[in-house]
Write an enzyme that holds these catalytic residues in place. Structure first.
Site, short mmCIF file in Angstrom:
data_model
loop_
_atom_site.label_atom_id
_atom_site.label_comp_id
_atom_site.label_asym_id
_atom_site.label_seq_id
_atom_site.Cartn_x
_atom_site.Cartn_y
_atom_site.Cartn_z
N GLU A 45 32.12 -41.99 -27.04
CA GLU A 45 33.39 -41.04 -27.22
C GLU A 45 34.42 -42.62 -26.90
OE1 GLU A 45 35.11 -41.14 -22.36
OE2 GLU A 45 33.14 -40.67 -22.77
N ASP A 49 38.01 -42.26 -28.83
CA ASP A 49 39.12 -41.99 -28.33
C ASP A 49 39.49 -42.84 -29.75
OD1 ASP A 49 41.48 -42.04 -26.35
OD2 ASP A 49 40.91 -44.29 -26.80
N ASP A 118 35.73 -35.87 -23.33
CA ASP A 118 35.37 -36.80 -23.67
C ASP A 118 34.32 -36.04 -24.84
OD1 ASP A 118 36.14 -38.07 -22.02
OD2 ASP A 118 34.57 -38.29 -20.40
N GLU A 121 35.77 -36.14 -27.97
CA GLU A 121 35.87 -37.61 -28.68
C GLU A 121 34.92 -38.17 -29.16
OE1 GLU A 121 39.90 -39.66 -25.35
OE2 GLU A 121 37.96 -39.76 -25.29
#
EC number: 3.1.26.3
Length: 226
Positions: A45, A49, A118, A121
């Site tokens: 995650e 991002d 989450d 990502e």
């Protein structure tokens, strides 16, 4: 290692064939399932991002070469924020393949914005690690699709816009208050009121406090600017 039928179908929706399927498995594994921390998707995650941010920054700069940083930034924020990631996750039914612990499953984890965002990502990171930046870029641009071109030229969120409206008139910032809550714990519905110092207020309901605050701010701003 091979993917189960549902994960193989999900990989098809992603448009990426994984050379190492365990990367996708890890990307959809939530920490509530237990086991070693290295087996869940938290580290992915974190990486995803950053990959998403780079892809979106490139896409926005390419789409509008004349835009200033001040114009690009709110568009960027609108495209990478948690709610948008969750929206994209729902569009490919990511919730159906999440590997969750019993408590998260029973509390509606497959529908929660936070878990979906989450995991989205983490999936981006899995594609990046498996196929490189080109594969990740292609996947993100395909999954976000028309959302990129449709992002508003002034994509500030409603709470920011309302606060700026108040500041421009030398008024205190708006205040948000929870005035109601309905539904079971796993699927609550919040009613939030946005109020200015003048007493002008609007209410809105949504499945999270953050969404309800944004909706209330949007409703109040619309009333003020009519």
């Amino acid at each position: 290692m091979t993917l189960s039928g549902d994960l193989a179908a999900f990989a098809g929706r992603l448009g990426h064939s994984f050379a190492r399927p365990e990367r996708l498995i890890r990307a959809v594994t939530h920490g509530s399932l237990g086991g070693a921390a290295a087996e869940d998707n938290q580290r992915l995650e974190f990486l995803g991002d950053r990959v998403l941010g780079l892809v979106m920054a490139e896409a926005l700069l390419r789409a509008d070469p004349a835009a200033t940083e001040g114009q690009i930034a709110p568009r960027f924020n609108a495209l990478v924020r948690r709610e948008m990631c969750a929206e994209v996750a729902r569009s490919i039914d990511l919730g159906a393949v999440l590997r969750l612990g019993r408590s998260e499953t029973r509390s509606g984890g497959r529908r929660k914005d936070a878990l979906l965002a989450d995991a989205m990502e983490a999936v981006i990171a899995a594609i990046y690690l498996d196929g490189g930046m080109d594969a990740a870029r292609d996947a993100v641009l395909r999954l976000w699709g028309e959302r990129i071109g449709a992002v508003q030229a002034d994509a500030r969120d409603a709470k920011t816009a309302l606060q700026e409206w108040a500041q421009a008139r030398a008024e205190p910032p708006p205040v948000y208050a929870e005035v109601g809550r309905e539904g079971p714990d796993h699927a609550p519905l919040f009613t939030i009121e946005a109020r200015l110092a003048s007493g002008t207020a609007e209410q809105a309901r949504a499945g999270s406090k953050r969404q309800a605050e944004q909706a209330a701010a949007a409703a109040l701003l619309a009333r003020l600017t009519q």
